[in-house]
Design a protein around this motif. Structure first.
Motif, PDB file in Angstrom:
ATOM      1  N   VAL A  46       4.690  -8.885  -9.040  1.00  0.00           N
ATOM      2  CA  VAL A  46       3.794  -8.982  -7.883  1.00  0.00           C
ATOM      3  C   VAL A  46       3.614  -7.629  -7.219  1.00  0.00           C
ATOM      4  N   SER A  47       4.669  -6.826  -7.177  1.00  0.00           N
ATOM      5  CA  SER A  47       4.599  -5.529  -6.486  1.00  0.00           C
ATOM      6  C   SER A  47       3.604  -4.573  -7.131  1.00  0.00           C
ATOM      7  N   LYS A  48       3.250  -4.828  -8.392  1.00  0.00           N
ATOM      8  CA  LYS A  48       2.326  -3.928  -9.106  1.00  0.00           C
ATOM      9  C   LYS A  48       0.917  -3.962  -8.527  1.00  0.00           C
ATOM     10  N   LYS A  49       0.580  -5.033  -7.814  1.00  0.00           N
ATOM     11  CA  LYS A  49      -0.780  -5.103  -7.266  1.00  0.00           C
ATOM     12  C   LYS A  49      -0.931  -4.307  -5.968  1.00  0.00           C
ATOM     13  N   TYR A  50       0.196  -3.768  -5.458  1.00  0.00           N
ATOM     14  CA  TYR A  50       0.166  -2.938  -4.255  1.00  0.00           C
ATOM     15  C   TYR A  50       0.361  -1.471  -4.643  1.00  0.00           C
ATOM     16  N   LYS A  51      -0.478  -0.602  -4.127  1.00  0.00           N
ATOM     17  CA  LYS A  51      -0.445   0.817  -4.469  1.00  0.00           C
ATOM     18  C   LYS A  51       0.898   1.447  -4.084  1.00  0.00           C
ATOM     19  N   ASN A  80       3.310  -3.508   2.967  1.00  0.00           N
ATOM     20  CA  ASN A  80       2.970  -4.070   1.664  1.00  0.00           C
ATOM     21  C   ASN A  80       4.201  -4.625   0.948  1.00  0.00           C
ATOM     22  N   ALA A  81       5.350  -3.964   1.171  1.00  0.00           N
ATOM     23  CA  ALA A  81       6.601  -4.470   0.592  1.00  0.00           C
ATOM     24  C   ALA A  81       6.903  -5.867   1.131  1.00  0.00           C
ATOM     25  N   ALA A  82       6.729  -6.017   2.450  1.00  0.00           N
ATOM     26  CA  ALA A  82       6.955  -7.332   3.063  1.00  0.00           C
ATOM     27  C   ALA A  82       5.954  -8.352   2.537  1.00  0.00           C
ATOM     28  N   ASN A  83       4.703  -7.937   2.347  1.00  0.00           N
ATOM     29  CA  ASN A  83       3.686  -8.847   1.807  1.00  0.00           C
ATOM     30  C   ASN A  83       4.035  -9.297   0.394  1.00  0.00           C
ATOM     31  N   ALA A  84       4.503  -8.360  -0.420  1.00  0.00           N
ATOM     32  CA  ALA A  84       4.896  -8.708  -1.791  1.00  0.00           C
ATOM     33  C   ALA A  84       6.052  -9.707  -1.786  1.00  0.00           C
ATOM     34  N   LEU A  85       7.017  -9.494  -0.903  1.00  0.00           N
ATOM     35  CA  LEU A  85       8.145 -10.431  -0.798  1.00  0.00           C
ATOM     36  C   LEU A  85       7.666 -11.809  -0.359  1.00  0.00           C
ATOM     37  N   ARG A  86       6.717 -11.852   0.589  1.00  0.00           N
ATOM     38  CA  ARG A  86       6.188 -13.143   1.031  1.00  0.00           C
ATOM     39  C   ARG A  86       5.375 -13.831  -0.066  1.00  0.00           C
ATOM     40  N   ASP A  87       4.848 -13.054  -1.010  1.00  0.00           N
ATOM     41  CA  ASP A  87       4.140 -13.661  -2.142  1.00  0.00           C
ATOM     42  C   ASP A  87       5.077 -14.479  -3.021  1.00  0.00           C
ATOM     43  N   VAL A  88       6.356 -14.165  -2.982  1.00  0.00           N
ATOM     44  CA  VAL A  88       7.318 -14.802  -3.884  1.00  0.00           C
ATOM     45  C   VAL A  88       8.276 -15.734  -3.140  1.00  0.00           C
ATOM     46  N   PHE A  89       8.660 -15.336  -1.929  1.00  0.00           N
ATOM     47  CA  PHE A  89       9.702 -16.071  -1.212  1.00  0.00           C
ATOM     48  C   PHE A  89       9.180 -16.638   0.119  1.00  0.00           C
ATOM     49  N   ALA A  90       9.880 -17.645   0.631  1.00  0.00           N
ATOM     50  CA  ALA A  90       9.545 -18.204   1.938  1.00  0.00           C
ATOM     51  C   ALA A  90       9.930 -17.216   3.036  1.00  0.00           C
ATOM     52  N   VAL A  97      21.366 -13.887  -3.943  1.00  0.00           N
ATOM     53  CA  VAL A  97      20.970 -12.776  -3.085  1.00  0.00           C
ATOM     54  C   VAL A  97      20.196 -11.757  -3.908  1.00  0.00           C
ATOM     55  N   ILE A  98      19.090 -11.297  -3.362  1.00  0.00           N
ATOM     56  CA  ILE A  98      18.308 -10.232  -3.985  1.00  0.00           C
ATOM     57  C   ILE A  98      18.204  -9.069  -3.014  1.00  0.00           C
ATOM     58  N   PHE A  99      18.622  -7.892  -3.462  1.00  0.00           N
ATOM     59  CA  PHE A  99      18.399  -6.672  -2.701  1.00  0.00           C
ATOM     60  C   PHE A  99      17.157  -6.004  -3.288  1.00  0.00           C
ATOM     61  N   ALA A 100      16.197  -5.666  -2.439  1.00  0.00           N
ATOM     62  CA  ALA A 100      14.975  -4.990  -2.879  1.00  0.00           C
ATOM     63  C   ALA A 100      14.784  -3.747  -2.019  1.00  0.00           C
ATOM     64  N   ASP A 101      14.956  -2.598  -2.643  1.00  0.00           N
ATOM     65  CA  ASP A 101      14.887  -1.325  -1.923  1.00  0.00           C
ATOM     66  C   ASP A 101      13.665  -0.548  -2.417  1.00  0.00           C
ATOM     67  N   LEU A 102      12.901   0.023  -1.477  1.00  0.00           N
ATOM     68  CA  LEU A 102      11.702   0.756  -1.860  1.00  0.00           C
ATOM     69  C   LEU A 102      12.057   2.070  -2.548  1.00  0.00           C
ATOM     70  N   ASN A 103      11.433   2.332  -3.671  1.00  0.00           N
ATOM     71  CA  ASN A 103      11.561   3.626  -4.342  1.00  0.00           C
ATOM     72  C   ASN A 103      10.443   4.553  -3.861  1.00  0.00           C
ATOM     73  N   GLY A 104      10.782   5.788  -3.539  1.00  0.00           N
ATOM     74  CA  GLY A 104       9.769   6.789  -3.224  1.00  0.00           C
ATOM     75  C   GLY A 104       9.228   6.760  -1.815  1.00  0.00           C
ATOM     76  N   LEU A 105       9.854   6.043  -0.898  1.00  0.00           N
ATOM     77  CA  LEU A 105       9.338   6.006   0.475  1.00  0.00           C
ATOM     78  C   LEU A 105       9.401   7.387   1.126  1.00  0.00           C
ATOM     79  N   LYS A 106      10.478   8.124   0.851  1.00  0.00           N
ATOM     80  CA  LYS A 106      10.634   9.449   1.464  1.00  0.00           C
ATOM     81  C   LYS A 106       9.504  10.388   1.034  1.00  0.00           C
TER      82      LYS A 106
END
Length: 473
Positions: free
Chosen positions: A416-421, A372-382, A346-355
């Motif tokens: 992968v997340s580094k390529k998204y602003k 973009n968070a969802a896109n980054a996750l799809r870059d790595v996972f099914a 299990v991987i928990f991925a929580d956005l930093n700085g969304l607020k």
């Protein structure tokens, strides 16, 4: 011979049709000899009606002066006038919003090479179940078997595979396919297909990439009829004339005969049943069976598509396109009920700085960050492994994975997340040797994610604005 008194004695629309037969078994011109008033009224139309006749009826005129050329109509006329068979059909041609109850009755004597039949037509504005069920026992058995299969097997794909094989057997064809049409995405997909053991034809999947443009032309090729049955070179010439691109495609692939039935329900084209290189000897049985079977299948496919859309709406997060928390809970329940020996990560991925993004730039920017968070996750996972668990929280559940693989994928997500602003994840990864312990893995991953988030905000205190520890409310 004066046929006028005969057709005038028939209360419903009726006409006399002639066909020129040739010694080689083919036929020439088909003409409307005469008709009673109800029939002539149905074909004599004002010029603004583009579907039917735009001029007054002239006795012994070719029928194509008044109607689109229809191979099914020609076949019925030939069998009745030349072969002297009584033909009955109940069909819903695509160009009309009505059902036609049609009878073709052989007439004698012939006039040399010119043969005659009576065509009697009754219009129903709604499908008549009694008319539709007035079929032979052989056809009724085939249709009933289809209905039973659709209702008795839980695996929809398995059912459709079986039905497709049945249709191929019925047609005695080399290939049969149920092709689905997605008009929004302009894509075709093979729902199911069946090939004979000795065929040189290849799977329809080999042609799908650019096939939508061809399949889109089939409606015009059918030309307003309820199906297209091409059983010889004479019929294939009609396809060549109407649709030269498809003719070249089908013949170059080895196709010599074609069965093509649209699957339509409530005015929506869902796809087609089609078969290649079928036995012309069973063309009549094919037509009668598939006219009813296609009606039933279209209804079932429409319901299946609607249920699929409803499932997507109920299980998908509409903003990001990944699965939602409800679907995650259902998946977790299913995993714990399996008693499987598989491992789980299990991987928990929580956005930093969304607020801070929402406050400083606006919620549209915040929504873009979530996408973009969802896109980054799809870059790595099914896609089926990703869930949006909450506002800025995503969960990934992997089965049959090693602990090393899990950790490598967690690190890959960070890269992968580094390529998204402005996209930075707080990540926690936990491994368990059994899927039955998935909830334990969820708790550990959650704890590790918050430790990672704490470290991030210690390094970037300016991003901490409005952050709440969700574990403590």
């Amino acid at each position: 011979m004066d046929f006028q008194p005969f057709v005038d004695s028939i209360p419903t629309a009726a006409c006399i049709v002639s066909v020129d037969k040739f010694e080689n078994g083919s036929y020439g011109n088909i003409r409307i000899v005469t008709g009673n008033r109800p029939y002539l009224d149905s074909i004599e139309r004002p010029a603004e009606n583009v579907e039917l006749l735009t001029r007054k009826f002239v006795p012994n005129s070719e029928y194509t002066n008044y109607l689109n050329r229809d191979l099914n109509f020609e076949d019925s006329v030939y069998r009745a006038a030349v072969l002297k068979k009584c033909i009955h059909a109940y069909a819903h041609p695509a160009r009309f919003d009505v059902w036609f109850n049609m009878s073709f009755l052989p007439l004698s004597p012939d006039n040399g090479s010119t043969c005659y039949c009576a065509y009697i037509m009754e219009i129903n504005f709604k499908p008549d179940a009694k008319r539709m069920s007035n079929i032979s026992s052989e056809i009724a058995t085939a249709v009933l078997e289809t209905c039973i299969k659709l209702r008795s097997v839980e695996d929809f794909q398995e059912t459709m595979d079986s039905i497709c094989k049945d249709i191929r057997d019925l047609c005695d064809s080399e290939h049969c396919c149920i092709l689905m049409m997605d008009t929004e995405k302009r894509k075709c997909s093979v729902l199911c297909e069946a090939l004979s053991n000795d065929t040189k034809l290849v799977s329809m999947n080999a042609y799908l990439e650019d096939f939508y443009d061809i399949a889109e032309t089939w409606k015009d090729t059918i030309a307003g009829s309820n199906c297209l049955i091409v059983k010889n070179e004479h019929d294939m010439e009609v396809v060549k004339e109407r649709n030269p691109v498809w003719y070249e495609s089908i013949t170059s692939a080895g196709g010599k005969t074609i069965v093509l039935f649209p699957l339509e329900f409530k005015g929506e084209l869902l796809g087609y049943i089609w078969a290649i290189n079928f036995s012309a000897d069973v063309a009549d049985t094919i037509k009668e069976t598939l006219e009813l079977t296609s009606f039933i299948l279209a209804s079932e496919l429409y319901s299946y598509r609607m249920m699929d859309k409803l499932h997507i709406l109920s299980s998908t997060d509409m903003l990001t396109g990944v699965m939602n928390r409800n679907e995650m809970n259902n998946y977790i329940d299913a995993l714990t009920a399996r008693k499987s020996e598989k491992t789980v990560g299990v991987i928990f991925a929580d956005l930093n700085g969304l607020k801070s993004v929402n406050d400083d730039i606006g919620h549209e920017a915040g929504d873009a960050l979530l996408k973009n968070a969802a896109n980054a996750l799809r870059d790595v996972f099914a896609v089926h492994e990703i869930f949006r668990a909450g506002g800025d929280e995503f969960t990934v559940i992997l089965t049959d994975v090693t602990e090393d693989e899990l950790n490598r994928k967690a690190e890959k997500l960070r890269e992968v997340s580094k390529k998204y602003k402005d996209l930075v994840f707080a990540v926690g990864a936990a491994y368990e040797s059994s899927v039955n312990n998935v909830r334990t893995a969820l708790q550990k991953a959650d704890m590790l994610m918050y430790e990672d988030k704490k470290r991030y905000y210690e390094l970037h205190p300016e991003k901490k604005r409005g952050v709440i520890d969700k574990r403590n409310g």
